[in-house]
Motif scaffolding. Structure first.
Motif, mmCIF file in Angstrom:
data_model
loop_
_atom_site.group_PDB
_atom_site.id
_atom_site.type_symbol
_atom_site.label_atom_id
_atom_site.label_comp_id
_atom_site.label_asym_id
_atom_site.label_seq_id
_atom_site.Cartn_x
_atom_site.Cartn_y
_atom_site.Cartn_z
ATOM 1 N N ARG A 85 0.849 -1.189 0.000
ATOM 2 C CA ARG A 85 0.000 0.000 0.000
ATOM 3 C C ARG A 85 0.883 1.236 0.000
ATOM 4 N NH1 ARG A 85 -2.414 -4.118 2.282
ATOM 5 N NH2 ARG A 85 -4.604 -4.473 1.838
ATOM 6 N N ARG A 86 0.665 2.074 -0.989
ATOM 7 C CA ARG A 86 1.428 3.310 -1.110
ATOM 8 C C ARG A 86 0.448 4.467 -1.185
ATOM 9 N NH1 ARG A 86 4.667 0.405 0.472
ATOM 10 N NH2 ARG A 86 6.535 -0.361 -0.517
ATOM 11 N N PHE A 87 0.891 5.639 -0.776
ATOM 12 C CA PHE A 87 0.036 6.806 -0.780
ATOM 13 C C PHE A 87 0.666 7.893 -1.635
ATOM 14 C CE2 PHE A 87 -0.789 4.511 3.127
ATOM 15 C CZ PHE A 87 -2.153 4.382 3.062
ATOM 16 N N GLN A 92 -4.756 20.013 -2.480
ATOM 17 C CA GLN A 92 -5.479 20.476 -1.308
ATOM 18 C C GLN A 92 -5.317 19.536 -0.117
ATOM 19 O OE1 GLN A 92 -9.515 21.276 -2.493
ATOM 20 N NE2 GLN A 92 -8.897 22.883 -3.915
ATOM 21 N N GLY A 93 -4.129 18.966 0.051
ATOM 22 C CA GLY A 93 -3.817 18.166 1.227
ATOM 23 C C GLY A 93 -4.411 16.781 1.249
ATOM 24 N N ARG A 94 -4.923 16.329 0.141
ATOM 25 C CA ARG A 94 -5.518 14.994 0.094
ATOM 26 C C ARG A 94 -4.468 13.973 -0.323
ATOM 27 N NH1 ARG A 94 -9.959 18.004 -2.668
ATOM 28 N NH2 ARG A 94 -11.596 18.208 -1.111
ATOM 29 N N ILE A 95 -4.794 12.697 -0.129
ATOM 30 C CA ILE A 95 -3.919 11.620 -0.622
ATOM 31 C C ILE A 95 -4.786 10.576 -1.315
ATOM 32 C CG2 ILE A 95 -2.103 11.884 1.117
ATOM 33 C CD1 ILE A 95 -3.324 9.499 2.583
ATOM 34 N N TYR A 96 -4.172 9.910 -2.272
ATOM 35 C CA TYR A 96 -4.813 8.779 -2.929
ATOM 36 C C TYR A 96 -4.031 7.529 -2.561
ATOM 37 C CZ TYR A 96 -7.740 11.620 -6.064
ATOM 38 O OH TYR A 96 -8.675 12.471 -6.581
ATOM 39 N N LYS A 97 -4.758 6.475 -2.237
ATOM 40 C CA LYS A 97 -4.119 5.212 -1.896
ATOM 41 C C LYS A 97 -3.905 4.395 -3.168
ATOM 42 C CE LYS A 97 -6.144 1.651 0.224
ATOM 43 N NZ LYS A 97 -6.762 0.821 1.272
ATOM 44 N N ARG A 98 -2.696 3.859 -3.340
ATOM 45 C CA ARG A 98 -2.382 2.970 -4.471
ATOM 46 C C ARG A 98 -1.944 1.635 -3.906
ATOM 47 N NH1 ARG A 98 2.108 5.227 -7.934
ATOM 48 N NH2 ARG A 98 1.595 3.361 -9.086
ATOM 49 N N GLU A 99 -2.416 0.574 -4.508
ATOM 50 C CA GLU A 99 -2.006 -0.760 -4.083
ATOM 51 C C GLU A 99 -1.201 -1.418 -5.191
ATOM 52 O OE1 GLU A 99 -5.188 -3.181 -2.714
ATOM 53 O OE2 GLU A 99 -5.581 -1.915 -0.979
#
Length: 149
Positions: A85-87, A92-99
């Motif tokens: 799991r990587r982020f 605007q301070g958000r993150i998306y999770k990548r697997e």
């Protein structure tokens, strides 16, 4: 039963990509599988090729089998492993999770017996089919003479 195994775990690649390659070589002789993998355009083919070479080498060391023509791929499968799991930072301070998916590969080669694998018939051994008898050609109908006027 003389069988040699090669395994690789935590390959950072989707299982679907590896299974596409693995299904093509299952049950083939080692030289034939080697040639198929060398010509495949997939990155998964490089991973499977390394394991095929390793399994054939293990059979040579373990059982003293020098000729790879005696070996065939008896069992090969790919299982799912845990996902990394990587982020990724976004606006605007958000993150998306990548697997990142991982896979485990197991490849087994076995000494070829007459009963286990059907050999493809050679062209010299198979009888030739007899030629079909040709139908006689029909004669053209005689042309009618033009009537004199």
């Amino acid at each position: 039963m003389q069988e040699a195994t090669a395994k690789q775990t935590y390959i950072i690649m989707s299982v679907r990509k590896i299974r596409r390659v693995v299904n093509a070589i299952r049950g083939k002789r080692v030289p034939e599988a080697y040639n198929m993998l060398r010509l495949m355009p997939y990155e998964a083919a490089r991973v499977v090729l390394k394991k095929l070479i390793e399994a054939a080498s293990n059979a040579r060391v373990k059982y003293g089998i020098e000729d790879p023509n005696q070996l065939f791929v008896s069992e090969v499968f790919a299982d799912e492993g845990p996902s990394y799991r990587r982020f990724k930072p976004r606006a605007q301070g958000r993150i998306y999770k990548r697997e990142k998916p991982t896979a485990h590969l197991t490849l087994k080669v076995r000494v070829q017996d007459k009963s286990t694998v059907q050999q493809s018939p050679k062209s010299e051994d198979t009888p030739k089919k007899p030629d079909k008898p040709k139908a006689p050609k029909k004669k053209a109908a005689p042309k009618a003479k033009a009537a004199a006027s």
